[in-house]
Motif scaffolding. Structure first.
Motif, PDB file in Angstrom:
ATOM      1  N   VAL A 178       3.076   1.872   7.233  1.00  0.00           N
ATOM      2  CA  VAL A 178       2.831   0.946   8.063  1.00  0.00           C
ATOM      3  C   VAL A 178       0.771   1.613   7.857  1.00  0.00           C
ATOM      4  CG1 VAL A 178       0.357  -0.169   9.148  1.00  0.00           C
ATOM      5  CG2 VAL A 178       2.697  -0.349   9.774  1.00  0.00           C
TER       6      VAL A 178
ATOM      7  N   SER B 254       1.804   3.389   3.034  1.00  0.00           N
ATOM      8  CA  SER B 254       2.790   3.068   4.299  1.00  0.00           C
ATOM      9  C   SER B 254       3.820   4.226   3.521  1.00  0.00           C
ATOM     10  CB  SER B 254       2.070   1.809   3.694  1.00  0.00           C
ATOM     11  OG  SER B 254       3.603   1.330   2.703  1.00  0.00           O
TER      12      SER B 254
ATOM     13  N   TYR C 202      -2.020   6.718   8.781  1.00  0.00           N
ATOM     14  CA  TYR C 202      -0.357   6.292   8.478  1.00  0.00           C
ATOM     15  C   TYR C 202       0.522   6.383   9.924  1.00  0.00           C
ATOM     16  CZ  TYR C 202       0.950  11.104   7.022  1.00  0.00           C
ATOM     17  OH  TYR C 202       0.578  12.259   6.793  1.00  0.00           O
TER      18      TYR C 202
ATOM     19  N   MET D 134       0.569  -1.713  -0.419  1.00  0.00           N
ATOM     20  CA  MET D 134       0.220   0.053  -0.022  1.00  0.00           C
ATOM     21  C   MET D 134       0.950   1.135   0.415  1.00  0.00           C
ATOM     22  SD  MET D 134      -2.587   1.268   2.389  1.00  0.00           S
ATOM     23  CE  MET D 134      -3.619  -0.454   3.082  1.00  0.00           C
TER      24      MET D 134
ATOM     25  N   TYR E  62      -5.038  -7.589   5.488  1.00  0.00           N
ATOM     26  CA  TYR E  62      -3.854  -7.038   6.297  1.00  0.00           C
ATOM     27  C   TYR E  62      -3.025  -7.559   5.466  1.00  0.00           C
ATOM     28  CZ  TYR E  62      -3.422 -12.222   7.752  1.00  0.00           C
ATOM     29  OH  TYR E  62      -3.344 -12.826   8.253  1.00  0.00           O
ATOM     30  N   SER E  63      -1.444  -7.041   4.492  1.00  0.00           N
ATOM     31  CA  SER E  63      -0.407  -7.429   3.724  1.00  0.00           C
ATOM     32  C   SER E  63       0.652  -8.525   4.624  1.00  0.00           C
ATOM     33  CB  SER E  63       0.135  -6.462   3.271  1.00  0.00           C
ATOM     34  OG  SER E  63      -0.891  -5.987   2.323  1.00  0.00           O
ATOM     35  N   GLN E  64       0.990  -8.404   5.676  1.00  0.00           N
ATOM     36  CA  GLN E  64       1.723  -9.107   5.892  1.00  0.00           C
ATOM     37  C   GLN E  64       1.192  -9.133   7.433  1.00  0.00           C
ATOM     38  OE1 GLN E  64       5.498  -7.031   5.455  1.00  0.00           O
ATOM     39  NE2 GLN E  64       4.585  -5.213   6.818  1.00  0.00           N
TER      40      GLN E  64
ATOM     41  N   THR F 196      -1.339  -2.338   5.804  1.00  0.00           N
ATOM     42  CA  THR F 196      -0.256  -2.929   5.628  1.00  0.00           C
ATOM     43  C   THR F 196       0.306  -4.415   6.373  1.00  0.00           C
ATOM     44  OG1 THR F 196       0.695  -1.435   6.408  1.00  0.00           O
ATOM     45  CG2 THR F 196       0.867  -1.325   3.931  1.00  0.00           C
ATOM     46  N   THR F 197       0.110  -4.228   7.397  1.00  0.00           N
ATOM     47  CA  THR F 197       0.249  -5.423   8.588  1.00  0.00           C
ATOM     48  C   THR F 197      -0.369  -5.609   9.607  1.00  0.00           C
ATOM     49  OG1 THR F 197       2.427  -3.580   8.254  1.00  0.00           O
ATOM     50  CG2 THR F 197       2.022  -5.339  10.716  1.00  0.00           C
TER      51      THR F 197
END
Length: 119
Positions: A14, A4, A31, A1, A96-98, A75-76
């Motif tokens: 993030v 972030s 963010y 994203m 969420y990405s990670q 993102t997290t």
């Protein structure tokens, strides 16, 4: 994203986006960074001690809609405190990405019937 990248944290950048359940409206973005008008420099490089406000909290502060079926993109995976704030703010799903070092958000979301998915 890409959002972030606006973060001023040197360790973990993030970003968060809050939308309606149909993905037609963006309610707010956030963010991680320092408090308004204060330093944006990390206070420490130790995990959990940089002193920044998390992206999810920044997005929640800016979200003024009474919609109780919101969706969060982050993102997290949220931390324990952010996960609880998400539960109290009326969300139906979190993307969420990670993953993050603490996975307690899964348990919090499951108990609150909030769906979650890694993308």
């Amino acid at each position: 994203m890409r959002l972030s990248s606006r973060s001023t944290c040197t360790r973990l950048k993030v970003g968060s986006v809050i939308t309606d359940k149909n993905l037609e409206r963006v309610y707010s973005v956030g963010y991680n960074g320092g408090a308004k008008g204060q330093s944006n420099k990390c206070e420490s490089t130790k995990p959990g001690q940089c002193g920044h406000i998390h992206s999810e909290i920044n997005a929640l502060i800016k979200c003024s809609t009474p919609d109780k079926e919101k969706i969060l993109f982050v993102t997290t995976l949220p931390c324990n405190v952010c996960a609880k704030a998400i539960v109290n703010s009326g969300f139906i799903k979190v993307y969420y990405s990670q993953e993050w070092r603490d996975s307690s958000a899964f348990k919090i979301f499951k108990k609150a019937n909030i769906q979650y998915e890694q993308i």
